[in-house]
Design a protein around this motif. Sequence first.
Motif, PDB file in Angstrom:
ATOM      1  N   CYS A  28      42.656 -12.138  70.720  1.00 44.26           N
ATOM      2  CA  CYS A  28      41.230 -11.962  70.479  1.00 44.26           C
ATOM      3  C   CYS A  28      40.849 -12.728  69.215  1.00 44.26           C
ATOM      4  CB  CYS A  28      40.924 -10.477  70.320  1.00 44.26           C
ATOM      5  SG  CYS A  28      39.198 -10.116  69.931  1.00 44.26           S
ATOM      6  N   LEU A  29      39.913 -13.657  69.320  1.00 45.72           N
ATOM      7  CA  LEU A  29      39.491 -14.458  68.164  1.00 45.72           C
ATOM      8  C   LEU A  29      38.627 -13.632  67.229  1.00 45.72           C
ATOM      9  CD1 LEU A  29      39.275 -17.140  66.637  1.00 45.72           C
ATOM     10  CD2 LEU A  29      37.325 -17.711  68.102  1.00 45.72           C
ATOM     11  N   SER A  30      38.952 -13.678  65.946  1.00 46.81           N
ATOM     12  CA  SER A  30      38.159 -13.010  64.926  1.00 46.81           C
ATOM     13  C   SER A  30      38.297 -13.776  63.611  1.00 46.81           C
ATOM     14  CB  SER A  30      38.635 -11.559  64.747  1.00 46.81           C
ATOM     15  OG  SER A  30      37.751 -10.852  63.906  1.00 46.81           O
ATOM     16  N   GLY A  31      37.343 -13.546  62.710  1.00 52.41           N
ATOM     17  CA  GLY A  31      37.386 -14.180  61.398  1.00 52.41           C
ATOM     18  C   GLY A  31      36.533 -15.421  61.274  1.00 52.41           C
ATOM     19  N   ILE A  32      35.636 -15.641  62.225  1.00 50.80           N
ATOM     20  CA  ILE A  32      34.809 -16.850  62.199  1.00 50.80           C
ATOM     21  C   ILE A  32      33.916 -16.891  60.959  1.00 50.80           C
ATOM     22  CG2 ILE A  32      32.882 -18.021  63.345  1.00 50.80           C
ATOM     23  CD1 ILE A  32      34.262 -17.498  65.997  1.00 50.80           C
ATOM     24  N   ASP A  33      33.266 -15.782  60.620  1.00 49.85           N
ATOM     25  CA  ASP A  33      32.393 -15.782  59.436  1.00 49.85           C
ATOM     26  C   ASP A  33      33.179 -16.136  58.171  1.00 49.85           C
ATOM     27  OD1 ASP A  33      30.176 -15.097  60.947  1.00 49.85           O
ATOM     28  OD2 ASP A  33      30.242 -12.959  60.414  1.00 49.85           O
ATOM     29  N   GLU A  34      34.368 -15.595  58.042  1.00 46.20           N
ATOM     30  CA  GLU A  34      35.197 -15.876  56.882  1.00 46.20           C
ATOM     31  C   GLU A  34      35.661 -17.331  56.883  1.00 46.20           C
ATOM     32  OE1 GLU A  34      35.438 -13.243  58.827  1.00 46.20           O
ATOM     33  OE2 GLU A  34      34.772 -11.680  57.448  1.00 46.20           O
ATOM     34  N   ALA A  35      35.941 -17.869  58.061  1.00 47.14           N
ATOM     35  CA  ALA A  35      36.342 -19.274  58.179  1.00 47.14           C
ATOM     36  C   ALA A  35      35.212 -20.204  57.752  1.00 47.14           C
ATOM     37  CB  ALA A  35      36.790 -19.580  59.605  1.00 47.14           C
ATOM     38  N   VAL A  36      33.989 -19.862  58.128  1.00 50.20           N
ATOM     39  CA  VAL A  36      32.826 -20.660  57.743  1.00 50.20           C
ATOM     40  C   VAL A  36      32.652 -20.622  56.224  1.00 50.20           C
ATOM     41  CG1 VAL A  36      30.306 -20.827  57.899  1.00 50.20           C
ATOM     42  CG2 VAL A  36      31.660 -20.477  59.974  1.00 50.20           C
ATOM     43  N   LYS A  37      32.797 -19.451  55.616  1.00 54.92           N
ATOM     44  CA  LYS A  37      32.711 -19.332  54.158  1.00 54.92           C
ATOM     45  C   LYS A  37      33.770 -20.195  53.474  1.00 54.92           C
ATOM     46  CE  LYS A  37      30.975 -14.603  54.242  1.00 54.92           C
ATOM     47  NZ  LYS A  37      31.324 -13.202  54.003  1.00 54.92           N
ATOM     48  N   ALA A  38      34.991 -20.139  53.981  1.00 50.47           N
ATOM     49  CA  ALA A  38      36.078 -20.937  53.403  1.00 50.47           C
ATOM     50  C   ALA A  38      35.781 -22.429  53.543  1.00 50.47           C
ATOM     51  CB  ALA A  38      37.411 -20.586  54.068  1.00 50.47           C
ATOM     52  N   ALA A  39      35.251 -22.834  54.695  1.00 51.53           N
ATOM     53  CA  ALA A  39      34.916 -24.246  54.913  1.00 51.53           C
ATOM     54  C   ALA A  39      33.878 -24.720  53.901  1.00 51.53           C
ATOM     55  CB  ALA A  39      34.414 -24.463  56.338  1.00 51.53           C
ATOM     56  N   ILE A  72      41.396 -31.327  54.596  1.00 50.42           N
ATOM     57  CA  ILE A  72      41.941 -30.828  55.863  1.00 50.42           C
ATOM     58  C   ILE A  72      43.226 -30.047  55.622  1.00 50.42           C
ATOM     59  CG2 ILE A  72      42.911 -31.508  58.120  1.00 50.42           C
ATOM     60  CD1 ILE A  72      39.823 -31.786  57.897  1.00 50.42           C
ATOM     61  N   THR A  73      44.073 -30.510  54.714  1.00 48.74           N
ATOM     62  CA  THR A  73      45.317 -29.768  54.439  1.00 48.74           C
ATOM     63  C   THR A  73      45.023 -28.442  53.750  1.00 48.74           C
ATOM     64  OG1 THR A  73      45.710 -30.955  52.359  1.00 48.74           O
ATOM     65  CG2 THR A  73      46.759 -31.836  54.357  1.00 48.74           C
ATOM     66  N   VAL A  74      44.011 -28.394  52.906  1.00 47.10           N
ATOM     67  CA  VAL A  74      43.610 -27.129  52.292  1.00 47.10           C
ATOM     68  C   VAL A  74      43.055 -26.199  53.369  1.00 47.10           C
ATOM     69  CG1 VAL A  74      42.008 -26.042  50.670  1.00 47.10           C
ATOM     70  CG2 VAL A  74      43.197 -28.142  50.010  1.00 47.10           C
ATOM     71  N   ALA A  75      42.253 -26.750  54.270  1.00 46.48           N
ATOM     72  CA  ALA A  75      41.676 -25.962  55.367  1.00 46.48           C
ATOM     73  C   ALA A  75      42.767 -25.388  56.264  1.00 46.48           C
ATOM     74  CB  ALA A  75      40.720 -26.826  56.186  1.00 46.48           C
ATOM     75  N   GLU A  76      43.826 -26.150  56.464  1.00 45.92           N
ATOM     76  CA  GLU A  76      44.924 -25.674  57.302  1.00 45.92           C
ATOM     77  C   GLU A  76      45.463 -24.350  56.771  1.00 45.92           C
ATOM     78  OE1 GLU A  76      49.180 -27.240  59.098  1.00 45.92           O
ATOM     79  OE2 GLU A  76      48.328 -28.239  57.371  1.00 45.92           O
ATOM     80  N   ASP A  77      45.628 -24.263  55.465  1.00 47.05           N
ATOM     81  CA  ASP A  77      46.119 -23.024  54.869  1.00 47.05           C
ATOM     82  C   ASP A  77      45.072 -21.918  54.897  1.00 47.05           C
ATOM     83  OD1 ASP A  77      48.588 -24.105  54.230  1.00 47.05           O
ATOM     84  OD2 ASP A  77      47.967 -24.714  52.217  1.00 47.05           O
ATOM     85  N   ARG A  78      43.890 -22.218  54.409  1.00 46.62           N
ATOM     86  CA  ARG A  78      42.890 -21.176  54.203  1.00 46.62           C
ATOM     87  C   ARG A  78      42.208 -20.733  55.490  1.00 46.62           C
ATOM     88  NH1 ARG A  78      39.107 -22.151  49.566  1.00 46.62           N
ATOM     89  NH2 ARG A  78      38.444 -20.079  50.188  1.00 46.62           N
ATOM     90  N   ILE A  79      41.757 -21.674  56.293  1.00 44.89           N
ATOM     91  CA  ILE A  79      40.987 -21.303  57.478  1.00 44.89           C
ATOM     92  C   ILE A  79      41.879 -20.749  58.581  1.00 44.89           C
ATOM     93  CG2 ILE A  79      39.541 -22.224  59.340  1.00 44.89           C
ATOM     94  CD1 ILE A  79      38.237 -24.025  57.214  1.00 44.89           C
ATOM     95  N   ILE A  80      42.958 -21.432  58.862  1.00 46.65           N
ATOM     96  CA  ILE A  80      43.852 -20.936  59.913  1.00 46.65           C
ATOM     97  C   ILE A  80      44.481 -19.612  59.493  1.00 46.65           C
ATOM     98  CG2 ILE A  80      45.968 -21.391  61.211  1.00 46.65           C
ATOM     99  CD1 ILE A  80      45.153 -24.370  61.184  1.00 46.65           C
TER     100      ILE A  80
END
Length: 114
Positions: A28-39, A72-80
């Motif tokens: 189940c996908l969750s955490g989209i709002d937090e991913a957007v904030k991190a981005a 992108i490498t920072v996003a790999e850690d934080r967003i994923i």
Amino acid sequence: MNDIRDTIFKGIFDRKITATITAEKGGCLSGIDEAVKAALEIGIEIGFYKNEGDELNPGDKIAWVSGSPKQITVAEDRIIGCMSKFSGIATAARRAVSLADGRIRIVSGSLKAK
């Protein structure tokens, strides 16, 4: 302290690249709002192919991100990492509700639905 990514990406630091985030496992996908904030904090663009609460299968495209190689490498850690944690919790909760099969009422967190 020097960030090793500055050395690795020297010469291509200003390039803009786009990467796709795909599901490694089903759930189940969750955490989209937090991913957007991190981005936003990282300074990258992000777009989603799936919505909060969608069921995922291995290999499903979840989102795309666009920015510099370092971003992108920072996003790999934080967003994923963020989406993995929230999705793991959501997947376990969905599984518990399914196993309960209406025999018990399951509530989680501060939101209690009647």
